[in-house]
Design an enzyme around this catalytic site. Structure first.
Site, short mmCIF file in Angstrom:
data_model
loop_
_atom_site.label_atom_id
_atom_site.label_comp_id
_atom_site.label_asym_id
_atom_site.label_seq_id
_atom_site.Cartn_x
_atom_site.Cartn_y
_atom_site.Cartn_z
N ASP A 34 -9.87 -2.85 -6.50
CA ASP A 34 -9.38 -2.20 -5.28
C ASP A 34 -9.92 -0.78 -5.20
OD1 ASP A 34 -7.96 -1.10 -3.18
OD2 ASP A 34 -6.00 -1.75 -3.88
N SER A 94 0.84 -1.20 0.00
CA SER A 94 0.00 0.00 0.00
C SER A 94 0.88 1.26 0.00
CB SER A 94 -0.95 -0.04 1.19
OG SER A 94 -1.93 0.96 1.09
N HIS A 99 -8.14 -4.62 -1.48
CA HIS A 99 -6.93 -3.91 -1.05
C HIS A 99 -6.23 -4.74 0.03
CE1 HIS A 99 -4.35 -0.40 -0.62
NE2 HIS A 99 -4.47 -0.50 0.70
#
Length: 411
Positions: A346, A220, A375
């Site tokens: 996502d 991320s 995600h």
């Protein structure tokens, strides 16, 4: 395919036992209900196999990298079977932190100083019991970068370390300033546009083990920071290769998606409160330069970044910061092999913002795009408590680069 077949057999057996012991009278006892259940199950299985279970899209900037991955990292070309009862993006995203296990890891903590007088907390897993690489000086080292408010305690980080241990590798987790319990010595935290702390960490780790293969993986925001670093450094980095997972490629697109009502309710507001909590612990460090009361009233990540992050790092406007933070701008300059796994569903990183055309122009880049996974989700199996698709990609890729990376230079 074998994994899916086993899962479906297990599901079928459990369904049969339930029907045998629980469904005995009334409507279901007539056989009509059983027929409806079996019919629905068959229809769902057909839909799942035709529309949900798909091979990822592999986008590479060169045929050599593509062949290398097919030979040594075959998971990126195999069908990904999301958990049959939880394949939707938000479900995968929300469920993973609660359902996946947390393998025990014993860290050795190290605090290193920065040029501005601050400190960075590194958590080491030395793997001194490695049977494959008993010489610590040449033991492969994997640097791990957690997400926005993450630390070395995140389940996805612990799983990466567990898989690295199976390979005999050493790991070190880069905790961003002020989030891992260490004292904040200067009025500065972190952002994915500023790579100075990451550069300090990489040079420090490399200086300790200059003869060891050195790789990195970012998740991320950690992946965004890693890509911005790689784009800035080009080939002038001691890293041999890198992998990123669920990166937000365009910060403007990410914010816009997360500000949609349902996404704001499920993700945005919670992450904003986490960010506020992390800096409120060090509130006394920022009061002279930032209106902390105004920051604590932020209701979204964009508002937090406008009131705190962009001010902290000297950006004139939030747009200037978001432009500088977006790794899609620097992907063309990446100078080492990097694999980037994203799911096109996502909500943190909309599919339209994934830089497919830019990736095609860089022979060092490979995008692996799954249809589902959310995600940092990528759950698979009936009860996805252990390994995920993301974990398998990580393990195969780092092993491929350590053991066969030399082949890329000769292709």
């Amino acid at each position: 395919m074998q994994r899916l077949a086993m899962d479906l057999r297990m599901l079928s057996r459990e369904l049969s036992l339930y029907l045998e012991h629980q469904v005995r009278i009334g409507f279901f006892g007539s056989g009509v209900g059983l027929s409806l259940i079996l019919g629905f199950s068959f229809a769902y299985a057909c839909y799942y196999m035709s529309s949900i279970a798909k091979k990822p899209q592999l986008v590479t900037g060169g045929e050599s990298f593509s062949r290398f991955l097919q030979d040594h990292c075959p998971v990126v070309t195999e069908t990904y079977y999301p958990t049959v009862w939880c394949w939707e993006s938000r479900g995968q995203t929300l469920l993973r932190p609660f359902i996946t296990s947390k393998p025990p890891v014993k860290y050795r903590n190290e605090l290193i100083k920065t040029a501005d007088g601050g400190q960075i907390s590194l958590d080491w897993f030395d793997d001194d019991n490695s049977k494959c690489y008993m010489d610590a000086s040449t033991r492969p080292t994997v640097l791990l970068l957690p997400g926005l408010t993450g630390t070395s305690k995140e389940s996805y980080i612990l799983h990466m370390i567990h898989l690295s241990e199976e390979l005999g590798y050493r790991c070190v987790v880069f905790n961003n300033r002020g989030v891992a319990g260490e004292n904040l010595l200067t009025p500065r935290t972190y952002c994915c546009a500023n790579t100075e702390d990451l550069e300090t960490v990489i040079q420090h780790v490399h200086s300790l083990y200059p003869s060891a293969p050195f790789l990195a993986a970012g998740v991320s925001m950690g992946g965004m920071l890693l890509l911005n670093y790689l784009g800035k450094m080009g080939p002038k980095t001691p890293l041999k290769a890198a992998a990123t997972f669920s990166v937000g490629w365009n910060t403007f697109a990410c914010s816009e998606s997360l500000e949609k009502p349902l996404n704001w309710l499920l993700f945005n507001y919670y992450l904003t409160t986490c960010l506020q909590s992390s800096i409120n612990k060090h509130r006394h460090m920022f009061v002279k330069q930032i209106d902390m009361d105004h920051v604590m009233k932020a209701k979204s990540i964009r508002e937090f970044d406008k009131r705190f992050t962009s001010v902290m790092f000297g950006y004139r406007t939030i747009d200037d910061y978001y432009t500088d933070a977006s790794p899609n701008r620097r992907l063309k300059s990446v100078g080492i092999p990097v694999l980037c796994l994203n799911s096109v569903d996502d909500v943190f990183s909309p599919s339209h913002a994934i830089p497919i055309e830019t990736a095609k122009q860089n022979p060092n880049v490979a995008l692996v795009l799954t249809s589902y996974g959310g995600h940092i989700g990528f759950l698979e199996g009936i009860w996805p408590r252990q390994s995920t698709y993301m974990d398998r990609v990580f393990k195969q890729f780092v092993q491929a680069m350590v053991e066969h990376g030399h082949e890329l230079s000769s292709m």
